[in-house]
Design a protein around this motif. Sequence first.
Motif, PDB file in Angstrom:
ATOM      1  N   GLU A   1       0.839  -1.200   0.000  1.00 63.85           N
ATOM      2  CA  GLU A   1       0.000   0.000   0.000  1.00 63.85           C
ATOM      3  C   GLU A   1       0.873   1.248   0.000  1.00 63.85           C
ATOM      4  N   ARG A   2       1.988   1.167   0.718  1.00 68.04           N
ATOM      5  CA  ARG A   2       2.898   2.305   0.822  1.00 68.04           C
ATOM      6  C   ARG A   2       3.448   2.697  -0.550  1.00 68.04           C
ATOM      7  N   GLU A   3       3.913   1.711  -1.308  1.00 72.27           N
ATOM      8  CA  GLU A   3       4.477   1.990  -2.633  1.00 72.27           C
ATOM      9  C   GLU A   3       3.437   2.606  -3.559  1.00 72.27           C
ATOM     10  N   SER A   4       2.217   2.092  -3.500  1.00 73.65           N
ATOM     11  CA  SER A   4       1.135   2.602  -4.338  1.00 73.65           C
ATOM     12  C   SER A   4       0.777   4.034  -3.958  1.00 73.65           C
ATOM     13  N   PHE A   5       0.701   4.295  -2.658  1.00 72.67           N
ATOM     14  CA  PHE A   5       0.344   5.630  -2.176  1.00 72.67           C
ATOM     15  C   PHE A   5       1.430   6.645  -2.526  1.00 72.67           C
ATOM     16  N   MET A   6       2.689   6.254  -2.356  1.00 68.70           N
ATOM     17  CA  MET A   6       3.796   7.161  -2.671  1.00 68.70           C
ATOM     18  C   MET A   6       3.797   7.529  -4.151  1.00 68.70           C
ATOM     19  N   LYS A   7       3.508   6.560  -4.988  1.00 72.34           N
ATOM     20  CA  LYS A   7       3.439   6.818  -6.428  1.00 72.34           C
ATOM     21  C   LYS A   7       2.313   7.803  -6.732  1.00 72.34           C
ATOM     22  N   GLU A   8       1.212   7.631  -6.022  1.00 74.65           N
ATOM     23  CA  GLU A   8       0.028   8.479  -6.210  1.00 74.65           C
ATOM     24  C   GLU A   8       0.319   9.937  -5.865  1.00 74.65           C
ATOM     25  N   VAL A   9       1.103  10.156  -4.786  1.00 71.00           N
ATOM     26  CA  VAL A   9       1.394  11.534  -4.371  1.00 71.00           C
ATOM     27  C   VAL A   9       2.705  12.065  -4.967  1.00 71.00           C
ATOM     28  N   GLY A  10       3.348  11.246  -5.807  1.00 70.00           N
ATOM     29  CA  GLY A  10       4.553  11.699  -6.514  1.00 70.00           C
ATOM     30  C   GLY A  10       5.835  11.629  -5.715  1.00 70.00           C
ATOM     31  N   LEU A  11       5.915  10.673  -4.777  1.00 71.51           N
ATOM     32  CA  LEU A  11       7.127  10.517  -3.964  1.00 71.51           C
ATOM     33  C   LEU A  11       7.919   9.306  -4.401  1.00 71.51           C
ATOM     34  N   ASP A  12       9.236   9.463  -4.561  1.00 75.84           N
ATOM     35  CA  ASP A  12      10.072   8.296  -4.846  1.00 75.84           C
ATOM     36  C   ASP A  12      10.818   7.823  -3.602  1.00 75.84           C
ATOM     37  N   LYS A  13      10.897   8.700  -2.575  1.00 74.98           N
ATOM     38  CA  LYS A  13      11.547   8.341  -1.313  1.00 74.98           C
ATOM     39  C   LYS A  13      10.702   8.838  -0.157  1.00 74.98           C
ATOM     40  N   THR A  14      10.727   8.087   0.948  1.00 76.09           N
ATOM     41  CA  THR A  14      10.052   8.561   2.162  1.00 76.09           C
ATOM     42  C   THR A  14      10.877   9.689   2.783  1.00 76.09           C
ATOM     43  N   GLY A  15      10.246  10.451   3.670  1.00 75.08           N
ATOM     44  CA  GLY A  15      10.961  11.503   4.379  1.00 75.08           C
ATOM     45  C   GLY A  15      12.097  10.940   5.204  1.00 75.08           C
ATOM     46  N   LEU A  16      11.884   9.735   5.769  1.00 72.99           N
ATOM     47  CA  LEU A  16      12.929   9.085   6.555  1.00 72.99           C
ATOM     48  C   LEU A  16      14.160   8.845   5.695  1.00 72.99           C
ATOM     49  N   ASN A  17      13.962   8.299   4.494  1.00 71.03           N
ATOM     50  CA  ASN A  17      15.090   8.031   3.601  1.00 71.03           C
ATOM     51  C   ASN A  17      15.791   9.314   3.170  1.00 71.03           C
ATOM     52  N   LYS A  18      15.022  10.370   2.944  1.00 66.81           N
ATOM     53  CA  LYS A  18      15.614  11.665   2.574  1.00 66.81           C
ATOM     54  C   LYS A  18      16.496  12.196   3.701  1.00 66.81           C
ATOM     55  N   LEU A  19      15.985  12.098   4.929  1.00 68.03           N
ATOM     56  CA  LEU A  19      16.743  12.592   6.079  1.00 68.03           C
ATOM     57  C   LEU A  19      17.989  11.761   6.339  1.00 68.03           C
ATOM     58  N   ILE A  20      17.871  10.456   6.187  1.00 68.21           N
ATOM     59  CA  ILE A  20      19.035   9.583   6.382  1.00 68.21           C
ATOM     60  C   ILE A  20      20.123   9.934   5.375  1.00 68.21           C
ATOM     61  N   ARG A  21      19.730  10.083   4.094  1.00 69.65           N
ATOM     62  CA  ARG A  21      20.711  10.418   3.054  1.00 69.65           C
ATOM     63  C   ARG A  21      21.367  11.771   3.338  1.00 69.65           C
ATOM     64  N   ALA A  22      20.534  12.755   3.719  1.00 67.96           N
ATOM     65  CA  ALA A  22      21.069  14.087   4.019  1.00 67.96           C
ATOM     66  C   ALA A  22      22.010  14.034   5.213  1.00 67.96           C
ATOM     67  N   GLY A  23      21.634  13.260   6.242  1.00 73.05           N
ATOM     68  CA  GLY A  23      22.473  13.128   7.437  1.00 73.05           C
ATOM     69  C   GLY A  23      23.791  12.442   7.154  1.00 73.05           C
ATOM     70  N   TYR A  24      23.755  11.372   6.359  1.00 74.82           N
ATOM     71  CA  TYR A  24      24.983  10.645   6.019  1.00 74.82           C
ATOM     72  C   TYR A  24      25.911  11.528   5.184  1.00 74.82           C
ATOM     73  N   ASP A  25      25.346  12.273   4.236  1.00 70.01           N
ATOM     74  CA  ASP A  25      26.166  13.171   3.413  1.00 70.01           C
ATOM     75  C   ASP A  25      26.756  14.299   4.256  1.00 70.01           C
ATOM     76  N   LEU A  26      25.925  14.870   5.121  1.00 69.13           N
ATOM     77  CA  LEU A  26      26.350  15.988   5.965  1.00 69.13           C
ATOM     78  C   LEU A  26      27.493  15.597   6.892  1.00 69.13           C
ATOM     79  N   LEU A  27      27.406  14.405   7.459  1.00 72.52           N
ATOM     80  CA  LEU A  27      28.384  13.967   8.458  1.00 72.52           C
ATOM     81  C   LEU A  27      29.468  13.067   7.878  1.00 72.52           C
ATOM     82  N   ASN A  28      29.448  12.890   6.544  1.00 72.64           N
ATOM     83  CA  ASN A  28      30.457  12.058   5.865  1.00 72.64           C
ATOM     84  C   ASN A  28      30.497  10.645   6.441  1.00 72.64           C
ATOM     85  N   LEU A  29      29.342   9.997   6.429  1.00 67.42           N
ATOM     86  CA  LEU A  29      29.242   8.645   6.971  1.00 67.42           C
ATOM     87  C   LEU A  29      29.152   7.606   5.856  1.00 67.42           C
ATOM     88  N   ASP A  30      29.670   6.433   6.130  1.00 67.75           N
ATOM     89  CA  ASP A  30      29.584   5.288   5.230  1.00 67.75           C
ATOM     90  C   ASP A  30      29.024   4.090   5.996  1.00 67.75           C
TER      91      ASP A  30
END
Length: 357
Positions: free
Chosen positions: A245-274
């Motif tokens: 249901e999540r994948e279908s709903f995200m497609k419906e509202v035009g999202l390819d990533k959840t907010g959680l995934n966006k924040l994780i990516r931003a945090g890892y890039d910001l803090l230079n984490l691997d």
Amino acid sequence: MGLRCGIVGLPNVGKSTLFNALTNSSKAQAENFPFCTIDPNIGIVPVPDDRLDKLSEISKSKKKINTTISFVDIAGLVKGASKGEGLGNKFLSHIREVDAIIHLVRCFDSEKIQHVNSKINPLNDLESIKTELILSDIDIILKKLEKNKKKLLKKEEISLLEKSLKSLNDGKEIILPEAKQERKFLSTLGLLSVKPKIIVCNVDENSLSRGNKYTENIKENYSNERIVIICADIEDQIMGLDRNERESFMKEVGLDKTGLNKLIRAGYDLLNLDTFFTSGPEESRAWTIKKDTLAPKAAGVIHSDFEKNFIRAEVVSYEDFIKYGSMEKCKEIGKLRIEGKDYQIKDGDVLHFRVNP
């Protein structure tokens, strides 16, 4: 180590709604009045990683352990919080140990949800947050420089504190010094204004894909900062759905990533984490490290004794592990490398450490 983020913002900007969505919980109260969150909420969330899922499947692991991200949500800050106004100042201590601070600002109009300043102005909101964090840091430094405590400080430390205090009194955030010892000393104080930050714009559903006048103003005025656009209400809905249901709903509202995934990516890039992995029949696990961490230090993330007793690291790239199916197979065909103490771990490395007993 897992990534730790503190969420700060004015009252009623959606902090508790976002916290509940990110942590898939209902810990934080989310009501239409200021100071709804009285006690700080802490949520620990597994970091989604498709690579770990595949490693666990190939190794037929009994257990799969994701690395984690922690969120700390405190009461809304108001003007004068550092001097005792509102409820936020007493909880600032709860975010002094975090790795990064999420500055959440409201970027949507709604007559149903009151704004603490009666007007939607994200730029002013960000300045208010910055000011309160700076004032809080000034208080910490002044206490450190009190006569009875000053005697315990080295001459260089006093000089650094006085220089930092001048910057803060001028309304400027402290620029961390290059010298390792000076950076280490400042880090022990838990200063908030020096912590890396992510600006999160909480928008309505209509502005999720393209933003709006508020997000454009923030991008224009904070062009050097990491900015993430999220709709807290949509995130809350997403987390209430099952995977299909999540994948279908995200497609419906035009999202390819959840907010959680966006924040994780931003945090890892910001803090230079691997992320590196360990994988076998018993367990597949993801581990978070700083970029270019040396092999012994990475081994120490698993167990402190591993760092001092390090002999070597057996290394296979994630791609090769997936292609050939195990460390043993990779070794047979020459895809397993033996690396020593000077090896810098790469994102996606699958590792097995050899250590002295």
